[in-house]
Design an enzyme around this catalytic site. Sequence first.
Site, PDB file in Angstrom:
ATOM      1  N   ASP A  12       1.087  -1.623   0.012  1.00 29.32           N
ATOM      2  CA  ASP A  12      -0.160   0.370  -0.106  1.00 29.32           C
ATOM      3  C   ASP A  12       0.961   0.989  -0.099  1.00 29.32           C
ATOM      4  O   ASP A  12       1.577   1.101   0.697  1.00 29.32           O
ATOM      5  CB  ASP A  12      -0.397   0.360   1.372  1.00 29.32           C
ATOM      6  N   ASP A 108      -3.692   2.947  -5.495  1.00 27.87           N
ATOM      7  CA  ASP A 108      -2.578   2.779  -4.717  1.00 27.87           C
ATOM      8  C   ASP A 108      -2.351   0.998  -4.138  1.00 27.87           C
ATOM      9  O   ASP A 108      -1.363   1.243  -3.045  1.00 27.87           O
ATOM     10  CB  ASP A 108      -2.082   4.182  -3.566  1.00 27.87           C
ATOM     11  N   GLU A 109      -3.079   0.126  -3.902  1.00 28.44           N
ATOM     12  CA  GLU A 109      -2.514  -1.087  -3.085  1.00 28.44           C
ATOM     13  C   GLU A 109      -2.422  -1.939  -4.421  1.00 28.44           C
ATOM     14  O   GLU A 109      -3.018  -2.399  -5.103  1.00 28.44           O
ATOM     15  CB  GLU A 109      -3.767  -1.038  -2.179  1.00 28.44           C
TER      16      GLU A 109
HETATM   17 MG   LIG Z   1      -2.639   4.436   0.393  1.00 30.50          MG
END
Ligand SMILES: [Mg+2]
Length: 422
Positions: A12, A108-109
């Site tokens: 993340d 973002d992950e």
């Molecule tokens: Mg994040």
Amino acid sequence: MNSKERVILHSDLNSFYASVELLNYPKYRGKPFAVGGNQEDRHGIILAKTPEAKMDGVKTGEPIWQAMKKCPNLIVVPPNYEKYLYYSDRVQKVYYSFTKQVEPFGMDECWLDVTGSQRLFGSGKEIADCIRKIVRESFGLTVSIGVSYNKIFAKLGSDLKKPDATTEITKNNFKDIVWPLGCGNMIMVGPATQRKLSSIGIYTLGELANSDERIIKKMLGINGIRIRNWANGKDNTPVTDYYYEPPIKSIGRGITTVEDMKDSCSVQSVLMELCQEVSEKLIEHGFLATGISISIRDNKLQSRNYTARLEYPTSSSIEIIRVAMELFKEYSWDYNIRAVKIRATNIIRDNTSYQITALKDVKEHEEMVNLENAIYKIRGRFGKKSVIYCNMMLKRYIPDDKREMVIMPSTYIAEQKRMYQK
Ligand SMILES: [Mg+2]
């Protein structure tokens, strides 16, 4: 570690949007900083913030004016999604250098299954630490990574230490790490579920894991059973490879009719509708058929199959129907027909070049393709009933629950039947 045990990472990017913006505004590093929509329009909310802004009480999703009240020194810059996509893509490429099984979750992950990568790159934790180093040194961004034997705990682990940290949750330590946490820390446990759980005295994941299965099921249904299993580390869902395309060889449609069909005309009308659905699927997925097969089953459940190779690859329903009808001519009736199936076989990508000279009449073919595309556009916009072949308006043999019934005046039906009766 057990050899059958999976090793899954959840990586993340920390305060992603804000971190990317700080690359451009290094002077704001260490200050309360956030990315937010335009203050004048209704999108004026905080989209991302740095830990410094968080310490002053700034929350993602709150209006900028409200955040400014709590944190008057807050620096807010507008978002730049193209830039975020660029970094998201670059970081994913780092993941792909460790495994082919990468499943993005938002920008973002990502989950990574590194079970098969350990001989080459070391343990899950070593891979995680290596990824953190590469991302930090290459892009100036940081990631927090959870390492575990299932996706749920890996995701949970990536939330526990920030920024730039690795958290490992194993079969031996999950009771110490996971169970004291509040239920809301687990994916899929939202505020509504949390409220219901707390109404029966369940606040922590440990309490959920050890709760009475019947009570949970009664209150939350199958979803309750699922989250209870997850809290016990029972999750087998695979990390799906986002770019993996299954090798589809054929696209078929079949149907068992609502009543037995007694004449060719009825079978043809059903075949036409199925052909159109197959054609639409081919176009939707960008395929061409190079062969057609039909399967006819009578009410004694005997099946017969007929196949043909096409002169040239196509996705046109008109051409598929023509071939299917030719094939059906070979069928000799013993009993009434109960089920039919049509299959586009040996399908290829529609960008595969094929010899256009093989076409008998290129112009005719092109006109047909254009007509077809126009029809699908109309059907896409106004529904599948908006344009159909006229003999599909005959008596409906396709189950009602599948499509709405079309009732035509009996004289019209009789006329149509005469046309097709042999
Ligand atoms: Mg994040």
